[in-house]
Design a protein around this motif. Structure first.
Motif, short mmCIF file in Angstrom:
data_model
loop_
_atom_site.label_atom_id
_atom_site.label_comp_id
_atom_site.label_asym_id
_atom_site.label_seq_id
_atom_site.Cartn_x
_atom_site.Cartn_y
_atom_site.Cartn_z
N THR A 91 0.82 -1.21 0.00
CA THR A 91 0.00 0.00 0.00
C THR A 91 0.86 1.26 0.00
OG1 THR A 91 -0.15 0.01 2.43
CG2 THR A 91 -1.89 -1.14 1.22
N ILE A 92 0.27 2.31 -0.56
CA ILE A 92 0.80 3.68 -0.47
C ILE A 92 -0.30 4.47 0.23
CG2 ILE A 92 1.61 5.69 -1.73
CD1 ILE A 92 3.42 3.23 -2.00
N THR A 93 0.01 4.99 1.40
CA THR A 93 -1.05 5.50 2.28
C THR A 93 -0.94 7.00 2.52
OG1 THR A 93 -1.14 3.37 3.42
CG2 THR A 93 -2.11 5.26 4.57
N GLN A 332 -0.96 2.09 11.95
CA GLN A 332 -1.05 2.02 10.49
C GLN A 332 -0.05 1.01 9.91
OE1 GLN A 332 -0.81 5.81 8.12
NE2 GLN A 332 1.10 4.86 7.41
N GLU A 333 1.18 1.09 10.38
CA GLU A 333 2.22 0.25 9.80
C GLU A 333 2.12 -1.21 10.27
OE1 GLU A 333 4.25 1.28 7.34
OE2 GLU A 333 3.00 3.08 7.49
N TYR A 341 4.27 6.69 3.54
CA TYR A 341 3.21 7.57 4.03
C TYR A 341 3.37 8.93 3.37
CZ TYR A 341 -0.12 10.17 6.68
OH TYR A 341 -1.20 10.95 7.00
N ILE A 342 2.29 9.44 2.82
CA ILE A 342 2.27 10.75 2.15
C ILE A 342 1.52 11.73 3.04
CG2 ILE A 342 1.49 12.02 0.12
CD1 ILE A 342 1.70 9.40 -1.45
N GLY A 343 2.19 12.80 3.42
CA GLY A 343 1.56 13.78 4.31
C GLY A 343 2.08 15.19 4.05
N GLY A 344 1.47 16.14 4.74
CA GLY A 344 1.92 17.52 4.68
C GLY A 344 3.14 17.73 5.55
N PRO A 364 9.00 -2.07 10.58
CA PRO A 364 9.64 -1.27 9.53
C PRO A 364 9.07 0.14 9.44
CG PRO A 364 9.15 -3.48 8.71
CD PRO A 364 8.49 -3.36 10.05
N PHE A 365 9.96 1.10 9.31
CA PHE A 365 9.56 2.50 9.21
C PHE A 365 9.33 2.83 7.73
CE2 PHE A 365 10.35 7.18 9.60
CZ PHE A 365 9.47 7.43 10.64
N PRO A 366 8.18 3.45 7.38
CA PRO A 366 7.89 3.67 5.97
C PRO A 366 8.72 4.81 5.37
CG PRO A 366 6.24 4.75 7.32
CD PRO A 366 7.13 3.98 8.27
N ILE A 367 8.77 4.84 4.06
CA ILE A 367 9.30 6.01 3.37
C ILE A 367 8.33 7.16 3.59
CG2 ILE A 367 9.67 6.97 1.05
CD1 ILE A 367 10.83 4.28 0.22
#
Length: 530
Positions: A91-93, A332-333, A341-344, A364-367
């Protein structure tokens, strides 16, 4: 459609932390796992694949399927949900609050970023599947942050009392909001679509989570977006061991506090951990859990447990335990096969505080990827900017700096006293040399006079600039009026304006145009001329 872009660091709207991250400054490397380049996703895939269990995929897929039971959606979304069962699916979250009618524009940009990154990764790694996910923040309780949106300079607000998690809020009072908004929309085909969208989302569902799921699905189902409400008993069972560790050992507090000491030497800290970073959740209730006098207590209630009773409550009712801002990323992870994770900027800032915590609990820590940012200009606005000789970089200046720069440019009088200041400093340099040769006590008097003379020139320059502003008032009004249209209340358009303003004009082409133009890995602020 035309597009231009400028680097984030040139906008003046992003923190030094975010700008340094985008520049890959070495001092930040310890606070994240991998930088968001398409090449780095290969290692991220391998790491996550080795850590994510098949059983977790089954639980996740069934939970999402249950949430989609009464929702009509696209074949692509249904296939994406099914594919989560496969070991080669990731997933890309992105996540967002349940803002009324999506809130500000960047709600769209977050989701488009997730969709487009998933597409780009599929092209690069065709042997894997990549699913864009929107994580609904259903367990938040900050109702005042989400109960309105801005439309044509006015605040459309939902007024009601609120307690507990916002996802469970009933939708009473939204019929009045709909009636007011409906009148403001006017009469057009696009206005009718927006009326139907609001009506079907908020007047035909029973709670805010269901309404938001319907809304996001209606806007993005054609692109395979999967929407998840993590306030789910089966999903929380997966996370229960981490909640228990937090309650017994305060692991997050210890890890994040240590990180904050290091990170705060160069940057502002976004959030501070509690000793226990968990809420207790029931109907109309979401309160912090604290440990005092050997007893676990729920603040502002009579609820309390000893250690054994607390563990029993967690085992029997995991859905009643809700992670706060520190624990939510871990949740989440744990439950998603997530890569990124995509965020501001504000979101990424607190994620940087969590890397050591993830290491401690062995997840694991996401990109981390900064979401796309966009400034939408109409053709008329773009033409006016060109006619007034206003560059994109000029637009991002703060109001006073913007006015001062443009007045200096359009004035037929040279308001820049820099040559005079340079000449004056040269004269005083000679006086300093003379004082050195004669009476060194004279140096202080020379310095004082230099300061006085330079201040005098600055004062004259400001007076002349002020006078020219009056003389050029009409031109100043035009350029500031244009900037105000594009930067409402002197803030970024994407943080203020609701998508429906642009949908009124561009209709069904709006989201496809965003899909076509947003490049998640480009790392620049996009300016779109529609």
């Amino acid at each position: 459609m035309q597009q231009k872009s400028i680097p984030f660091h040139k906008t003046g709207y992003f923190s030094s932390l975010i700008c340094d991250y985008l520049a890959e400054k070495e001092n930040l490397s310890q606070f994240y796992n991998r930088f968001p380049s398409v090449e780095n996703f290969k290692s991220q895939i391998e790491e996550k694949r080795g850590a994510f269990k098949v059983q977790s995929r089954t639980v996740l897929t069934h939970a999402i399927q249950n949430q989609y039971n009464n929702l009509e959606t696209s074949e692509q979304t249904l296939q994406n949900i099914e594919s989560l069962l496969l070991e080669n699916t990731f997933t890309i979250t992105t996540g967002h609050q349940l803002n009324l009618f999506t809130g500000p524009l960047y709600f769209l940009y977050k989701i488009v970023s997730a969709i487009n990154l998933s597409k780009e990764l599929k092209e690069t790694y065709p042997e894997y599947n990549f699913v864009p996910v929107y994580w609904m923040a259903t367990e938040d309780h900050d109702f005042d942050e989400i109960n309105y949106f801005n439309f044509k300079g006015r605040k459309v607000q939902w007024n009601r009392a609120s307690e507990g998690a916002v996802g469970e809020l009933s939708l009473e009072g939204l019929e009045d909001v709909f009636n007011l908004y409906s009148k403001a929309l006017g009469i057009s085909k696009n206005a009718d679509y927006l009326r139907d969208l609001f009506n079907n989302a908020y007047l035909k569902h029973t709670n805010l989570a269901d309404a938001t799921r319907y809304l996001a699905n209606a806007l993005f189902k054609d692109y395979g977006l999967v929407i998840i409400d993590a306030n789910d008993t089966d999903l929380k069972k997966q996370f229960a061991p981490y909640i228990e560790d937090e309650l017994l050992n305060q692991t997050a507090f210890k890890s994040v506090s240590g990180t904050n000491k290091t990170l705060s030497k160069a940057y502002s800290i976004q959030v501070n951990p509690r000793e226990i970073n968990v809420f207790y959740l029931k109907e109309n209730l979401r309160e912090r859990i604290v440990f005092e006098d050997d007893v676990y207590k729920v603040l502002n209630t009579e609820i309390n447990w000893n250690k054994n009773d607390m563990q029993k409550e967690l085992l029997e009712h995991p859905e009643r335990f809700s992670p706060n801002v520190i624990m939510r990323p871990l949740y989440q992870e744990v439950i998603l096969p997530n890569l990124c994770y995509i965020g501001g900027g504000g979101e990424l800032a607190y994620w940087f505080q969590l890397k050591q915590f993830f290491n401690t609990v062995d997840v694991p820590f996401p990109i981390l990827l900064l979401r796309n940012s966009v400034l939408i200009q109409t053709k008329q606005q773009a033409d006016k900017l060109k006619k007034l000789n206003v560059s994109n970089e000029d637009l991002f200046l703060k109001r006073d700096a913007f006015i001062n720069k443009k007045v200096r440019q359009i004035s037929n009088i040279d308001i820049d006293f820099s040559p005079q200041k340079t000449h004056l400093e040269a004269q005083f340099k000679e006086l300093f040399a003379l004082a050195e040769q004669t009476d060194k006590s004279f140096i202080g008097a020379v310095k004082a006079q230099e300061v006085k003379q330079l201040k005098g020139l600055e004062h004259l320059e400001k007076r002349l600039l002020k006078a020219q502003k009056k003389t050029l008032a009409d031109q100043v009004s035009r350029i500031t009026g244009l900037q105000e249209q594009l930067f409402p209340s002197q803030s970024l358009q994407e943080r203020n304006t609701n998508f429906s303003e642009f949908y009124l004009e561009y209709g069904q082409e709006l989201i496809p145009n965003l899909i076509k133009n947003l490049e998640p890995l480009k790392d620049e602020f996009l300016i779109l001329n529609l």
